[in-house]
Design a protein around this motif. Structure first.
Motif, PDB file in Angstrom:
ATOM      1  N   SER A  33      13.565 -19.042  -3.617  1.00 21.30           N
ATOM      2  CA  SER A  33      14.146 -20.221  -4.277  1.00 21.30           C
ATOM      3  C   SER A  33      15.657 -20.231  -4.079  1.00 21.30           C
ATOM      4  O   SER A  33      16.321 -19.205  -4.266  1.00 21.30           O
ATOM      5  CB  SER A  33      13.848 -20.220  -5.783  1.00 21.30           C
ATOM      6  N   PHE A  34      16.202 -21.377  -3.679  1.00 20.79           N
ATOM      7  CA  PHE A  34      17.647 -21.569  -3.604  1.00 20.79           C
ATOM      8  C   PHE A  34      17.917 -23.053  -3.399  1.00 20.79           C
ATOM      9  O   PHE A  34      16.998 -23.851  -3.175  1.00 20.79           O
ATOM     10  CB  PHE A  34      18.286 -20.751  -2.473  1.00 20.79           C
ATOM     11  N   SER A  35      19.177 -23.439  -3.471  1.00 18.59           N
ATOM     12  CA  SER A  35      19.548 -24.834  -3.250  1.00 18.59           C
ATOM     13  C   SER A  35      20.818 -24.896  -2.407  1.00 18.59           C
ATOM     14  O   SER A  35      21.581 -23.931  -2.332  1.00 18.59           O
ATOM     15  CB  SER A  35      19.765 -25.560  -4.584  1.00 18.59           C
ATOM     16  N   ILE A  36      21.023 -26.047  -1.773  1.00 14.66           N
ATOM     17  CA  ILE A  36      22.237 -26.299  -0.998  1.00 14.66           C
ATOM     18  C   ILE A  36      22.806 -27.634  -1.445  1.00 14.66           C
ATOM     19  O   ILE A  36      22.099 -28.650  -1.447  1.00 14.66           O
ATOM     20  CB  ILE A  36      21.949 -26.325   0.518  1.00 14.66           C
ATOM     21  N   GLU A  37      24.078 -27.621  -1.818  1.00 18.36           N
ATOM     22  CA  GLU A  37      24.758 -28.842  -2.256  1.00 18.36           C
ATOM     23  C   GLU A  37      25.366 -29.566  -1.051  1.00 18.36           C
ATOM     24  O   GLU A  37      25.605 -28.964   0.001  1.00 18.36           O
ATOM     25  CB  GLU A  37      25.868 -28.500  -3.259  1.00 18.36           C
ATOM     26  N   GLU A  38      25.619 -30.836  -1.214  1.00 16.74           N
ATOM     27  CA  GLU A  38      26.234 -31.622  -0.133  1.00 16.74           C
ATOM     28  C   GLU A  38      27.601 -31.055   0.233  1.00 16.74           C
ATOM     29  O   GLU A  38      28.396 -30.706  -0.634  1.00 16.74           O
ATOM     30  CB  GLU A  38      26.372 -33.083  -0.547  1.00 16.74           C
ATOM     31  N   GLY A  39      27.854 -30.958   1.527  1.00 18.39           N
ATOM     32  CA  GLY A  39      29.145 -30.494   2.022  1.00 18.39           C
ATOM     33  C   GLY A  39      29.347 -29.001   1.977  1.00 18.39           C
ATOM     34  O   GLY A  39      30.458 -28.519   2.196  1.00 18.39           O
ATOM     35  N   SER A  40      28.287 -28.232   1.719  1.00 16.78           N
ATOM     36  CA  SER A  40      28.437 -26.774   1.618  1.00 16.78           C
ATOM     37  C   SER A  40      27.592 -26.067   2.672  1.00 16.78           C
ATOM     38  O   SER A  40      26.713 -26.659   3.293  1.00 16.78           O
ATOM     39  CB  SER A  40      28.019 -26.284   0.223  1.00 16.78           C
ATOM     40  N   CYS A  41      27.877 -24.787   2.857  1.00 17.29           N
ATOM     41  CA  CYS A  41      27.126 -23.976   3.817  1.00 17.29           C
ATOM     42  C   CYS A  41      26.611 -22.724   3.123  1.00 17.29           C
ATOM     43  O   CYS A  41      27.387 -21.956   2.537  1.00 17.29           O
ATOM     44  CB  CYS A  41      28.010 -23.578   4.994  1.00 17.29           C
ATOM     45  N   LEU A  42      25.311 -22.521   3.189  1.00 17.98           N
ATOM     46  CA  LEU A  42      24.700 -21.290   2.703  1.00 17.98           C
ATOM     47  C   LEU A  42      24.398 -20.405   3.901  1.00 17.98           C
ATOM     48  O   LEU A  42      23.642 -20.793   4.795  1.00 17.98           O
ATOM     49  CB  LEU A  42      23.410 -21.582   1.934  1.00 17.98           C
ATOM     50  N   GLY A  43      25.006 -19.236   3.939  1.00 14.83           N
ATOM     51  CA  GLY A  43      24.713 -18.265   4.979  1.00 14.83           C
ATOM     52  C   GLY A  43      23.564 -17.384   4.538  1.00 14.83           C
ATOM     53  O   GLY A  43      23.631 -16.762   3.473  1.00 14.83           O
ATOM     54  N   LEU A  44      22.505 -17.347   5.328  1.00 14.64           N
ATOM     55  CA  LEU A  44      21.322 -16.561   4.989  1.00 14.64           C
ATOM     56  C   LEU A  44      21.244 -15.370   5.936  1.00 14.64           C
ATOM     57  O   LEU A  44      20.936 -15.514   7.117  1.00 14.64           O
ATOM     58  CB  LEU A  44      20.062 -17.423   5.103  1.00 14.64           C
TER      59      LEU A  44
END
Length: 272
Positions: A33-44
């Motif tokens: 489970s996770f989320s990504i907001e507009e204009g952001s970068c999640l590094g996995l």
């Protein structure tokens, strides 16, 4: 509402060995489970076999999970109707690791980049050609290279073409699946800088899937760590990752120092 919400994803791979009762299964993803907001970068981040690519396929709609939901702009991608899927598909793009296998070798750069435009935009031949030229220049290529074929480009140049194709429709989210890992260090740095610029200019969001901590630190706003199919850590800042005492994270950080003598004295400020 988040741009992307991944909720309690579980998935296994099954295999049969001669007889049905010998069936075995391997858990690929466990309650992710996770989320990504507009204009952001999640590094996995994750090592080979951690489940990163499987998760990427699930998010892209290429691999239906056994359990859980993937909500993109509030819509469950595995339950939406065909028309909604088509509308949202333009907002979700991908850049894969192997730039060569991602393109048709018999198509010119112009045709590769124009594919999504042909599917979603009603442009004249002149308008489309002009748009492709603008996209090529935006990713650091020359307009006169439009008629070249994939074998006439370097790996880094071809990845720029893949990026141009991905941003052609001005999507909301791009999944970058090990998209710089096959490139040399200099080219990798240039592509990462390009991705950062495009993120700012177009208001893009990224899911940056990688095993490379330094690459993740360059582009990511938040960091997650995947290990044996589980999202064991999720950090809201690079500082949190740097100071984490999690054994898996400690091992990842130590691996940076072992790559080359030049990097063995790397400091916190260099990572951040």
């Amino acid at each position: 509402m988040s741009l992307l919400d991944v909720k309690h994803i579980n998935h296994s791979y099954h295999s049969n060995r001669f007889f049905k009762w010998k069936e075995t299964s391997k858990k690929a993803l466990v309650d992710i489970s996770f989320s990504i907001e507009e204009g952001s970068c999640l590094g996995l981040l994750g090592t080979s076999g951690a489940g990163k690519s499987t998760l990427g396929k699930v998010i892209l709609g290429m691999q239906r999970p056994e359990q859980g939901q993937v909500l993109f702009q509030g819509h469950d991608i595995y339950k939406m109707d065909k028309l909604t899927r088509q509308k949202l598909r333009r907002d979700l793009q991908v850049v894969f690791q192997d730039s060569y296998s991602s393109v048709n070798p018999r198509m010119t750069a112009e045709r590769i980049i124009s594919e999504p435009l042909e599917n979603y935009e009603k442009l004249t031949i002149g308008e489309q050609k002009s748009r492709v030229g603008e996209l090529m220049e935006r990713v650091g290529l020359r307009e006169r290279d439009m008629k070249k074929y994939p074998h006439q480009f370097s790996g880094g140049q071809l990845q720029r073409i893949n990026i141009a194709r991905a941003i052609a429709l001005k999507p909301k989210l791009i999944v970058l699946d090990e998209s710089v890992s096959s490139l040399d260090m200099v080219t990798q740095s240039l592509i990462l800088e390009l991705l950062k610029e495009l993120k700012e200019d177009f208001g893009l969001s990224y899911l940056f899937i990688t095993h490379d901590i330094k690459a993740a630190f360059t582009i990511s706003d938040r960091l997650g760590v995947l290990e044996k199919g589980e999202l064991i850590e999720l950090y809201d800042s690079k500082d949190q990752f740097f100071y984490s005492k999690n054994p898996v994270v400690l091992q990842m950080r130590e691996s940076i120092l072992a790559e080359h003598p030049r990097f063995r004295s790397i400091s916190k400020s260099e990572m951040i």
